[in-house]
Design a protein around this motif. Structure first.
Motif, PDB file in Angstrom:
ATOM      1  N   VAL A 168      28.617  35.241  38.881  1.00  0.00           N
ATOM      2  CA  VAL A 168      29.783  35.310  38.005  1.00  0.00           C
ATOM      3  C   VAL A 168      30.741  36.354  38.581  1.00  0.00           C
ATOM      4  O   VAL A 168      30.319  37.394  39.094  1.00  0.00           O
ATOM      5  N   ASP A 169      32.047  36.065  38.519  1.00  0.00           N
ATOM      6  CA  ASP A 169      33.079  36.951  39.062  1.00  0.00           C
ATOM      7  C   ASP A 169      32.957  37.131  40.570  1.00  0.00           C
ATOM      8  O   ASP A 169      33.236  38.206  41.121  1.00  0.00           O
ATOM      9  N   GLU A 170      32.546  36.086  41.262  1.00  0.00           N
ATOM     10  CA  GLU A 170      32.524  36.102  42.727  1.00  0.00           C
ATOM     11  C   GLU A 170      33.902  36.513  43.245  1.00  0.00           C
ATOM     12  O   GLU A 170      34.947  36.101  42.716  1.00  0.00           O
ATOM     13  N   SER A 171      33.908  37.342  44.296  1.00  0.00           N
ATOM     14  CA  SER A 171      35.170  37.827  44.838  1.00  0.00           C
ATOM     15  C   SER A 171      34.993  38.179  46.300  1.00  0.00           C
ATOM     16  O   SER A 171      33.880  38.177  46.838  1.00  0.00           O
ATOM     17  N   VAL A 172      36.114  38.497  46.955  1.00  0.00           N
ATOM     18  CA  VAL A 172      36.080  38.869  48.366  1.00  0.00           C
ATOM     19  C   VAL A 172      37.169  39.904  48.618  1.00  0.00           C
ATOM     20  O   VAL A 172      38.206  39.921  47.941  1.00  0.00           O
ATOM     21  N   SER A 173      36.939  40.762  49.585  1.00  0.00           N
ATOM     22  CA  SER A 173      37.941  41.752  49.983  1.00  0.00           C
ATOM     23  C   SER A 173      39.074  41.059  50.741  1.00  0.00           C
ATOM     24  O   SER A 173      38.832  40.380  51.744  1.00  0.00           O
ATOM     25  N   VAL A 174      40.301  41.236  50.264  1.00  0.00           N
ATOM     26  CA  VAL A 174      41.459  40.666  50.948  1.00  0.00           C
ATOM     27  C   VAL A 174      41.586  41.250  52.345  1.00  0.00           C
ATOM     28  O   VAL A 174      41.833  40.533  53.321  1.00  0.00           O
ATOM     29  N   ALA A 175      41.407  42.558  52.460  1.00  0.00           N
ATOM     30  CA  ALA A 175      41.513  43.203  53.775  1.00  0.00           C
ATOM     31  C   ALA A 175      40.488  42.631  54.750  1.00  0.00           C
ATOM     32  O   ALA A 175      40.769  42.455  55.939  1.00  0.00           O
ATOM     33  N   ALA A 176      39.282  42.317  54.246  1.00  0.00           N
ATOM     34  CA  ALA A 176      38.240  41.770  55.116  1.00  0.00           C
ATOM     35  C   ALA A 176      38.631  40.387  55.619  1.00  0.00           C
ATOM     36  O   ALA A 176      38.341  40.034  56.771  1.00  0.00           O
ATOM     37  N   VAL A 177      39.277  39.589  54.786  1.00  0.00           N
ATOM     38  CA  VAL A 177      39.694  38.247  55.196  1.00  0.00           C
ATOM     39  C   VAL A 177      40.778  38.337  56.263  1.00  0.00           C
ATOM     40  O   VAL A 177      40.733  37.627  57.282  1.00  0.00           O
ATOM     41  N   VAL A 178      41.746  39.209  56.037  1.00  0.00           N
ATOM     42  CA  VAL A 178      42.812  39.391  57.028  1.00  0.00           C
ATOM     43  C   VAL A 178      42.229  39.893  58.352  1.00  0.00           C
ATOM     44  O   VAL A 178      42.604  39.435  59.438  1.00  0.00           O
ATOM     45  N   ARG A 179      41.289  40.828  58.256  1.00  0.00           N
ATOM     46  CA  ARG A 179      40.650  41.361  59.464  1.00  0.00           C
ATOM     47  C   ARG A 179      39.876  40.267  60.206  1.00  0.00           C
ATOM     48  O   ARG A 179      39.860  40.228  61.441  1.00  0.00           O
ATOM     49  N   ALA A 180      39.246  39.365  59.472  1.00  0.00           N
ATOM     50  CA  ALA A 180      38.473  38.294  60.100  1.00  0.00           C
ATOM     51  C   ALA A 180      39.356  37.389  60.945  1.00  0.00           C
ATOM     52  O   ALA A 180      38.925  36.907  62.007  1.00  0.00           O
ATOM     53  N   VAL A 181      40.574  37.126  60.489  1.00  0.00           N
ATOM     54  CA  VAL A 181      41.483  36.301  61.285  1.00  0.00           C
ATOM     55  C   VAL A 181      41.703  36.940  62.647  1.00  0.00           C
ATOM     56  O   VAL A 181      41.617  36.276  63.691  1.00  0.00           O
TER      57      VAL A 181
END
Length: 380
Positions: free
Chosen positions: A343-356
């Motif tokens: 419940v309330d699954e989420s992800v770090s926005v900075a981590a997603v940008v860094r992954a790109v």
């Protein structure tokens, strides 16, 4: 936030779109995700988009590959899945699970970590890499959450290409994970003879037979792997009987074995050899995955290598069966493994940008290594 902040990065806009699609396994949303991903490549002349389709004509898998590439050119493949696990109680969530919202550095929604963040990052990276002529590809499956059902279609799509390395951008918190155990799921049945509950001696109790079998689990021939650890067994479901006053004539258990071996025949044979067992059905057979720590490709990824394998299985369990033994396969993505399926699954926005950026660099390095190899071959 200003337009320069990570929340306004193109990958985040794509991730919002993907999370907004309810792509629970087995629903039309899976195909909708594949079509949304394909749209990202409509204006990329260097990309070829190919769908696998089911009997109903709906997409079941997607491959984005270079429009022109030598048949022997090894591709770096980013392999993701489109589906998510169900939301059992939306009222328990702080936000609409399919209404993605950013709070602080976290983007909330079902699938945000598992694994639409990795999918979005690989889409943006592969799109950019293809425009630069890099030998990379993107594969997207359906049905991963229910036993990697769409992975065989990905294997078929890749059959005309040479695969040189594979990244599975699942939730690893940015670490490069070198593999995971495989899975062997069995249904084990015992049979008895029905009788009245007041005269059990006239029947044969199938539940007690299954209890006897499960009491011998300590005799299972489990194996160990130096890196993946020991095989395990979990009896997840037991069902049998109908009412208290009837001797049950049937009982079954559903068993989850996490395996490190390539050949599971010995394990299946153990269950079939138990005298009380009348039937054993193999429901799922997925291979273990492991890339050696000293593989030279790993040094160029620019990310920390995890000391531990992944606890879950991925589509890699299907893909490895079609790859040459020396092809490295890693699990590496921006998702947060501590919130997967919650419940309330989420992800770090900075981590997603860094992954790109990380995926782009990995693709650039792959392209540079291939060019260097071609030059060396030309000098010989």
């Amino acid at each position: 936030m200003t337009p320069s902040t990570p929340d306004h990065a193109p990958v985040v806009a794509l991730l919002r779109d993907l999370v907004a699609i309810d792509s629970t396994s087995g629903t039309p949303g899976e195909a909708a995700v594949l079509r949304r991903v394909a749209r990202e490549f409509e204006a990329v002349g260097e990309a070829r988009v190919t769908f696998a389709r089911g009997a109903d004509g709906e997409p079941t898998a997607l491959l984005v590959s270079p429009a022109t590439v030598a048949v022997d050119e090894p591709l770096l493949v980013f392999a993701s899945h489109a589906d998510v696990v169900p939301v059992t109680d939306a009222s328990a969530w702080s936000h609409d699970p399919f209404g993605p919202v950013v709070v602080g550095d976290r983007l909330h929604g079902r699938g945000s970590s598992d694994m639409k963040s990795g999918l979005a990052a690989s889409v943006v990276a592969v799109r950019d890499l293809l425009t630069r002529g890099a030998p990379v590809a993107l594969a997207v499956s359906t049905g991963e959450e229910v036993g990697c059902l769409g992975a065989p279609a990905v294997v078929d799509l890749l059959s005309g290409h040479r695969v040189g390395a594979v990244v599975i951008p699942e939730s690893t918190d940015g670490q490069v994970v070198l593999g995971h155990r495989g899975a062997l799921w069995l249904t084990v049945r015992t049979s008895g003879l029905a009788a009245h509950g007041s005269t059990p001696e006239r029947g044969h109790n199938a539940i007690l037979d299954l209890v006897a079998v499960l009491g011998r689990l300590g005799d299972l021939p489990l194996s160990d792997h130096a890196d993946l650890g020991r095989e395990t067994v979990n009896v997840g479901v037991v069902s049998g009987g109908s009412v208290p006053n009837i001797v049950p004539d049937a009982c079954e258990a559903r068993v989850d074995l996490r395996v490190v071996r390539d050949d599971v025949d010995e394990l299946v044979a153990w269950w079939r050899a138990q005298p009380e067992v009348t039937e054993v059905r193999v429901d799922l057979d997925l291979s273990a995955v492991w890339t050696p720590r000293d593989h030279p490709w790993l040094g160029g990824l620019g990310a920390p290598v995890s000391a531990s394998p992944a606890s879950y299985f991925t589509d890699a369990s299907v893909l490895v069966r079609s790859l040459d033994a020396e092809v490295p396969v890693v699990v590496w993505g921006p998702g947060d493994p501590t919130v997967v399926h919650t419940v309330d699954e989420s992800v770090s926005v900075a981590a997603v940008v860094r992954a790109v950026d990380q995926f782009r660099r990995a693709g650039d390095r792959w392209a540079a290594d291939r060019r260097a190899a071609d030059r060396r071959a030309g000098d010989r």
